[in-house]
Design an enzyme around this catalytic site. Structure first.
Site, PDB file in Angstrom:
ATOM      1  N   GLU A  44      -2.432  10.525  48.456  1.00  0.00           N
ATOM      2  CA  GLU A  44      -1.372  11.487  48.115  1.00  0.00           C
ATOM      3  C   GLU A  44      -1.564  12.773  48.908  1.00  0.00           C
ATOM      4  O   GLU A  44      -0.593  13.355  49.413  1.00  0.00           O
ATOM      5  CB  GLU A  44      -1.398  11.771  46.606  1.00  0.00           C
ATOM      6  CG  GLU A  44      -0.332  12.739  46.126  1.00  0.00           C
ATOM      7  CD  GLU A  44      -0.839  14.165  46.077  1.00  0.00           C
ATOM      8  OE1 GLU A  44      -0.034  15.103  46.278  1.00  0.00           O
ATOM      9  OE2 GLU A  44      -2.050  14.333  45.842  1.00  0.00           O
ATOM     10  N   ASP A  48       1.390  13.836  51.554  1.00  0.00           N
ATOM     11  CA  ASP A  48       2.084  15.109  51.393  1.00  0.00           C
ATOM     12  C   ASP A  48       2.243  15.798  52.750  1.00  0.00           C
ATOM     13  O   ASP A  48       3.307  16.340  53.066  1.00  0.00           O
ATOM     14  CB  ASP A  48       1.299  15.989  50.424  1.00  0.00           C
ATOM     15  CG  ASP A  48       1.885  17.373  50.283  1.00  0.00           C
ATOM     16  OD1 ASP A  48       3.026  17.497  49.792  1.00  0.00           O
ATOM     17  OD2 ASP A  48       1.214  18.355  50.659  1.00  0.00           O
ATOM     18  N   ASP A 116       3.541  11.809  43.103  1.00  0.00           N
ATOM     19  CA  ASP A 116       2.239  11.593  43.738  1.00  0.00           C
ATOM     20  C   ASP A 116       2.144  10.195  44.353  1.00  0.00           C
ATOM     21  O   ASP A 116       1.639  10.034  45.472  1.00  0.00           O
ATOM     22  CB  ASP A 116       1.118  11.764  42.711  1.00  0.00           C
ATOM     23  CG  ASP A 116       0.852  13.222  42.366  1.00  0.00           C
ATOM     24  OD1 ASP A 116       1.425  14.104  43.040  1.00  0.00           O
ATOM     25  OD2 ASP A 116       0.079  13.476  41.425  1.00  0.00           O
ATOM     26  N   GLU A 119       4.118   9.930  47.589  1.00  0.00           N
ATOM     27  CA  GLU A 119       3.395  10.525  48.717  1.00  0.00           C
ATOM     28  C   GLU A 119       2.199   9.661  49.121  1.00  0.00           C
ATOM     29  O   GLU A 119       1.877   9.561  50.315  1.00  0.00           O
ATOM     30  CB  GLU A 119       2.945  11.936  48.359  1.00  0.00           C
ATOM     31  CG  GLU A 119       4.107  12.912  48.250  1.00  0.00           C
ATOM     32  CD  GLU A 119       3.693  14.308  47.850  1.00  0.00           C
ATOM     33  OE1 GLU A 119       4.465  15.243  48.094  1.00  0.00           O
ATOM     34  OE2 GLU A 119       2.590  14.467  47.268  1.00  0.00           O
TER      35      GLU A 119
END
Length: 223
Positions: A44, A48, A116, A119
């Site tokens: 994650e 991101d 989350d 990502e």
């Protein structure tokens, strides 16, 4: 760690993800509540950054807007809410691996968890196939968002800040008045107040989203 089940593998393949190392994708779909060593947190973190760069590059190429406007759209398009919306649209909740208690508490539809995991999947795609493949996947999954007006309007907190300054009022003050629920399905109640004008409250699954919605509610009431 258990194997990636056939339904999840077929789902990932159908979406166009590049699945070679199944353990990587299993981790991307695994929440910490399972107690397993490898969960989605590291992926994650990576995803991101991949998402942010891919969207920033797209906005730069697609628009002649100034930096401020580009940043405004970027923040909206990569927000936790948008990531969770994309995750819901592709069915992430059906495949995320969380504990029975977390699922019973609504974790499989939590903005925080869905965002989350979304990502993390992008992070896994980057590891497996590189940035160009991850960017292509983002352009496909985020197409509806990219073609919409997401982020073109001023962020509610910025609008409220400017409204207060323009009306010679003190800056708005935000306060978390209540936090409830477990970490994976938390609920935040935020109050925003402008001195000698009034206040408004909103509830959301993150402090940032609650502040945004409180600012929006304030502007609808007093702006």
């Amino acid at each position: 760690m258990t194997a990636l089940d056939a339904a999840a593998r077929q789902w990932l393949d159908r979406l166009g993800f590049t699945v070679a190392d199944e353990s990587l994708w299993l981790a991307a779909l695994t929440h910490g509540s399972t107690g397993e060593k490898n969960d989605y947190q590291r992926l994650e973190f990576l995803g991101d950054r991949v998402l942010g760069l891919a969207i920033a590059e797209w906005l730069y190429a697609a628009s002649e807007e100034a930096e401020g406007k580009l940043a405004q759209r970027l923040n909206a398009i990569v927000s936790r809410t948008t990531c969770a919306d994309v995750a819901r649209r592709i069915g992430v909740g059906e495949h995320v691996r969380i504990s029975k208690q977390a699922r019973a508490d609504g974790g499989s539809d939590s903005d925080n968890i869905l965002g989350d995991v979304m990502e993390a999947l992008l992070g896994a795609q980057f590891v497996e196939a590189g940035f160009d493949a991850a960017k292509l996947q983002i352009h496909v999954l985020w197409r509806e968002v990219l073609e919409s007006s997401a982020g073109e309007r001023k962020h509610p907190k910025s609008a409220l800040q400017e409204w207060a300054a323009g009306n010679r009022r003190k800056p708005p003050e935000y306060e978390v008045v209540e936090r409830s629920g477990p970490d994976h399905a938390a609920s935040f109640t935020v109050r925003v107040r402008v001195h000698k004008v009034g206040e408004a409250e909103a509830v959301a699954s993150s402090k940032q989203d609650a502040e945004r919605e409180a600012a929006r509610a304030f502007m609808e009431r007093f702006g």
